[in-house]
Design a protein around this motif. Structure first.
Motif, PDB file in Angstrom:
ATOM      1  N   ARG A 169      20.973  19.328  57.709  1.00 50.50           N
ATOM      2  CA  ARG A 169      20.639  18.355  58.766  1.00 50.50           C
ATOM      3  C   ARG A 169      20.703  16.921  58.231  1.00 50.50           C
ATOM      4  O   ARG A 169      21.244  16.033  58.884  1.00 50.50           O
ATOM      5  CB  ARG A 169      19.241  18.668  59.287  1.00 50.50           C
ATOM      6  CG  ARG A 169      19.048  18.304  60.732  1.00 50.50           C
ATOM      7  CD  ARG A 169      17.682  18.769  61.203  1.00 50.50           C
ATOM      8  NE  ARG A 169      17.220  17.903  62.253  1.00 50.50           N
ATOM      9  CZ  ARG A 169      17.592  17.986  63.520  1.00 50.50           C
ATOM     10  NH1 ARG A 169      18.451  18.881  63.888  1.00 50.50           N
ATOM     11  NH2 ARG A 169      17.118  17.161  64.425  1.00 50.50           N
ATOM     12  N   LYS A 170      20.166  16.717  57.034  1.00 51.07           N
ATOM     13  CA  LYS A 170      20.160  15.368  56.443  1.00 51.07           C
ATOM     14  C   LYS A 170      21.577  14.918  56.065  1.00 51.07           C
ATOM     15  O   LYS A 170      21.933  13.761  56.271  1.00 51.07           O
ATOM     16  CB  LYS A 170      19.213  15.320  55.241  1.00 51.07           C
ATOM     17  CG  LYS A 170      17.758  15.208  55.680  1.00 51.07           C
ATOM     18  CD  LYS A 170      16.798  15.208  54.530  1.00 51.07           C
ATOM     19  CE  LYS A 170      15.362  14.985  54.932  1.00 51.07           C
ATOM     20  NZ  LYS A 170      14.911  15.558  56.175  1.00 51.07           N
ATOM     21  N   VAL A 171      22.372  15.839  55.513  1.00 50.58           N
ATOM     22  CA  VAL A 171      23.754  15.511  55.136  1.00 50.58           C
ATOM     23  C   VAL A 171      24.540  15.105  56.379  1.00 50.58           C
ATOM     24  O   VAL A 171      25.202  14.060  56.402  1.00 50.58           O
ATOM     25  CB  VAL A 171      24.437  16.700  54.404  1.00 50.58           C
ATOM     26  CG1 VAL A 171      25.935  16.467  54.265  1.00 50.58           C
ATOM     27  CG2 VAL A 171      23.803  16.912  53.033  1.00 50.58           C
ATOM     28  N   PHE A 172      24.459  15.922  57.439  1.00 47.05           N
ATOM     29  CA  PHE A 172      25.171  15.599  58.673  1.00 47.05           C
ATOM     30  C   PHE A 172      24.604  14.346  59.336  1.00 47.05           C
ATOM     31  O   PHE A 172      25.320  13.621  60.011  1.00 47.05           O
ATOM     32  CB  PHE A 172      25.173  16.786  59.648  1.00 47.05           C
ATOM     33  CG  PHE A 172      26.274  17.754  59.364  1.00 47.05           C
ATOM     34  CD1 PHE A 172      27.602  17.402  59.560  1.00 47.05           C
ATOM     35  CD2 PHE A 172      25.993  19.016  58.874  1.00 47.05           C
ATOM     36  CE1 PHE A 172      28.632  18.293  59.285  1.00 47.05           C
ATOM     37  CE2 PHE A 172      27.014  19.919  58.585  1.00 47.05           C
ATOM     38  CZ  PHE A 172      28.343  19.556  58.800  1.00 47.05           C
ATOM     39  N   GLY A 173      23.319  14.092  59.106  1.00 49.00           N
ATOM     40  CA  GLY A 173      22.690  12.881  59.623  1.00 49.00           C
ATOM     41  C   GLY A 173      23.323  11.631  59.038  1.00 49.00           C
ATOM     42  O   GLY A 173      23.623  10.671  59.747  1.00 49.00           O
ATOM     43  N   VAL A 174      23.588  11.659  57.717  1.00 47.26           N
ATOM     44  CA  VAL A 174      24.225  10.526  57.041  1.00 47.26           C
ATOM     45  C   VAL A 174      25.661  10.347  57.547  1.00 47.26           C
ATOM     46  O   VAL A 174      26.103   9.228  57.820  1.00 47.26           O
ATOM     47  CB  VAL A 174      24.192  10.702  55.494  1.00 47.26           C
ATOM     48  CG1 VAL A 174      24.979   9.601  54.807  1.00 47.26           C
ATOM     49  CG2 VAL A 174      22.744  10.707  55.003  1.00 47.26           C
TER      50      VAL A 174
END
Length: 195
Positions: A169-174
């Protein structure tokens, strides 16, 4: 018809990041707990139809209500920006209503979670850069993945674990944040050129 593997792959990856179906697994699981059952086929097909229809009719609909593609894209960039912030910071900005089992597959799942303002704006932006048949293939591929994820969301959660989902989720958020900034910069410039 001119199919281009690079265009299909890029459009697919951009849509995949925007839709963020893997990052939405916690929301899907939460929704399934609330309503008991989600119609995966129905949600996937409706989301796919909304996206393909918007790909063809989006510009016309916007011009009917007097909104330019650039204005819509800037608005979409803000939405993407806030979705990305939600994903990176682990906060909730979008408050969903209580839904019955009947409507949960359509709202909020098919729209606005899958085929939301972010993905619709992205489709219009992609249309300006890529051939329409390549975008349609990218949409169909995403719909297939959405269907698989919806069908197997509880297994995926067990397999990846909560930490795994949080990292994805955090990777795709960036990635999404970068797309939002690019979308905003490109379209705000076009808006000021028009003015």
């Amino acid at each position: 018809m001119q199919f281009d593997v690079k265009e299909i792959f890029t459009a697919f990856m951009v849509l995949f990041a925007v839709i963020d179906i893997i990052g939405n697994i916690p929301i899907i699981i939460d929704l399934r707990k609330k309503v008991g059952h989600i119609q995966s086929e129905k949600a996937s097909i409706i989301a796919g139809i909304i996206m393909i229809m918007f790909l063809f009719l989006g510009k016309t609909i916007l011009s009917l209500i007097g909104v330019g593609v650039n204005s819509f894209a800037v608005a979409g960039a803000f939405i993407l920006f806030f979705i990305a912030l939600e994903m990176i910071l682990g906060i909730t900005l979008y408050k969903e209503d209580e839904n019955t089992a009947m409507t949960a597959s359509v709202f909020p799942l098919a729209f606005p979670l899958i085929a939301g303002p972010g993905s619709l704006t992205t489709l219009l932006s992609l249309r300006a850069e890529y051939r329409i048949e390549n975008i349609i293939i990218a949409v169909v591929l995403n719909v297939i993945i959405i269907f698989i994820v919806l069908k197997t969301s509880s297994k995926i959660e067990r397999l990846i674990g909560q930490n795994g989902i949080n990292i994805i989720r955090k990777v795709f958020g960036v990635v999404l944040l970068a797309i939002a900034v690019k979308l905003f910069a490109h379209n705000i410039k076009a808006l000021f050129e028009v003015v």
